[in-house]
Design a protein around this motif. Structure first.
Motif, PDB file in Angstrom:
ATOM      1  N   GLU A   1       0.871  -1.498  -0.339  1.00  0.00           N
ATOM      2  CA  GLU A   1      -0.077  -0.078  -0.182  1.00  0.00           C
ATOM      3  C   GLU A   1       1.074   1.288  -0.167  1.00  0.00           C
ATOM      4  N   GLN A   2       1.925   0.913   0.974  1.00  0.00           N
ATOM      5  CA  GLN A   2       2.881   2.405   0.904  1.00  0.00           C
ATOM      6  C   GLN A   2       3.711   2.664  -0.580  1.00  0.00           C
ATOM      7  N   LEU A   3       3.766   1.622  -1.241  1.00  0.00           N
ATOM      8  CA  LEU A   3       4.513   1.541  -2.626  1.00  0.00           C
ATOM      9  C   LEU A   3       3.230   2.756  -3.597  1.00  0.00           C
ATOM     10  N   VAL A   4       2.353   1.638  -3.910  1.00  0.00           N
ATOM     11  CA  VAL A   4       1.334   2.110  -4.423  1.00  0.00           C
ATOM     12  C   VAL A   4       0.696   3.984  -4.125  1.00  0.00           C
ATOM     13  N   ASN A   5       0.352   3.956  -3.090  1.00  0.00           N
ATOM     14  CA  ASN A   5       0.325   5.298  -2.960  1.00  0.00           C
ATOM     15  C   ASN A   5       1.125   6.202  -2.673  1.00  0.00           C
ATOM     16  N   GLY A   6       2.478   5.928  -2.617  1.00  0.00           N
ATOM     17  CA  GLY A   6       3.346   6.837  -3.445  1.00  0.00           C
ATOM     18  C   GLY A   6       4.284   7.091  -4.285  1.00  0.00           C
ATOM     19  N   GLY A   7       3.505   6.559  -5.525  1.00  0.00           N
ATOM     20  CA  GLY A   7       3.879   6.127  -6.455  1.00  0.00           C
ATOM     21  C   GLY A   7       4.339   5.675  -7.425  1.00  0.00           C
ATOM     22  N   GLY A   8       4.906   4.520  -6.538  1.00  0.00           N
ATOM     23  CA  GLY A   8       5.820   3.540  -6.552  1.00  0.00           C
ATOM     24  C   GLY A   8       5.871   2.139  -8.173  1.00  0.00           C
TER      25      GLY A   8
ATOM     26  N   ARG B   1       5.941  -6.037  -7.690  1.00  0.00           N
ATOM     27  CA  ARG B   1       5.782  -5.555  -9.505  1.00  0.00           C
ATOM     28  C   ARG B   1       4.536  -4.768  -9.301  1.00  0.00           C
ATOM     29  N   ALA B   2       3.582  -3.549  -9.299  1.00  0.00           N
ATOM     30  CA  ALA B   2       1.833  -3.531  -9.443  1.00  0.00           C
ATOM     31  C   ALA B   2       2.217  -3.107 -10.286  1.00  0.00           C
ATOM     32  N   LEU B   3       0.505  -3.623 -10.746  1.00  0.00           N
ATOM     33  CA  LEU B   3       0.380  -4.136 -12.260  1.00  0.00           C
ATOM     34  C   LEU B   3      -0.837  -3.527 -12.500  1.00  0.00           C
ATOM     35  N   GLY B   4      -2.159  -3.917 -11.715  1.00  0.00           N
ATOM     36  CA  GLY B   4      -3.419  -2.982 -11.737  1.00  0.00           C
ATOM     37  C   GLY B   4      -3.195  -1.835 -10.778  1.00  0.00           C
ATOM     38  N   SER B   5      -2.944  -1.526 -10.206  1.00  0.00           N
ATOM     39  CA  SER B   5      -2.837  -0.537  -9.185  1.00  0.00           C
ATOM     40  C   SER B   5      -4.168   1.172  -9.739  1.00  0.00           C
ATOM     41  N   LYS B   6      -4.918   1.753  -8.650  1.00  0.00           N
ATOM     42  CA  LYS B   6      -5.973   2.427  -9.227  1.00  0.00           C
ATOM     43  C   LYS B   6      -4.739   3.458  -9.868  1.00  0.00           C
ATOM     44  N   ARG B   7      -3.634   4.036  -9.508  1.00  0.00           N
ATOM     45  CA  ARG B   7      -2.857   5.021 -10.483  1.00  0.00           C
ATOM     46  C   ARG B   7      -2.693   4.654 -11.541  1.00  0.00           C
ATOM     47  N   ASN B   8      -1.791   3.822 -11.638  1.00  0.00           N
ATOM     48  CA  ASN B   8      -2.255   3.054 -13.465  1.00  0.00           C
ATOM     49  C   ASN B   8      -3.162   3.073 -13.980  1.00  0.00           C
TER      50      ASN B   8
END
Length: 151
Positions: free
Chosen positions: A10-17, A99-106
């Motif tokens: 969650e920290q990774l995705v929220n930080g745009g990682g 590797r983050a694939l389907g994040s809300k940011r992406n």
């Protein structure tokens, strides 16, 4: 309090990682804007690293990992992202890269990146460019110039 893999994701995705690297003897690293940065100060012990990794795996995946010393799988964190997971042996202990694939940011980036032709009329010829409207800075990026064929 024990570090949880879901908190790191969650920290990774929220930080745009995009990537999360876990190995014993090092802190967890995240890739942010192409650069690896530690996500905490303290290095992970071998036990802590294994706990983070094995918390994502089912019994069948654990068995495969213990037999082959490598595993590729997926892990989904509801409301955050899906991750492609690669677990392997490194210097006698387990390590992982996620590797983050389907994040809300992406999904936002994909939904609001438009490709369309931009044509400029000229007395002698027609120039067409394929451009992208970048969703965050709202600027246009020219990716390809196409000269019309003379037919």
């Amino acid at each position: 309090m024990d570090l949880m893999i879901e908190d790191l994701m969650e920290q990774l995705v929220n930080g745009g990682g995009s990537d999360l690297h876990i190995a014993s003897g090092q802190p967890p690293y995240g890739r942010f804007s192409g650069e690896l940065r530690p996500m905490q100060e303290e290095p992970l012990s071998e036990e802590g690293c294994n706990r983070l990794i094995f918390s994502m795996l089912n019994n069948s995946q654990r068995k495969t990992l213990e037999q082959t010393w490598e595993l590729d799988c997926a892990y989904g964190l509801k409301g955050v992202a899906r991750f492609r997971v690669n677990v392997y042996r490194q210097k006698g202990s387990y390590a992982a890269c996620l590797r983050a694939l389907g994040s809300k940011r992406n999904l936002y980036r994909r939904a609001f990146s438009f490709r369309f032709p931009l044509c400029i009329n000229s007395p002698n010829f027609l120039k067409c460019s394929s451009i992208i409207l970048h969703p965050l800075c709202r600027s246009m990026v020219d990716v390809k110039r196409i000269a019309p064929s003379s037919a």
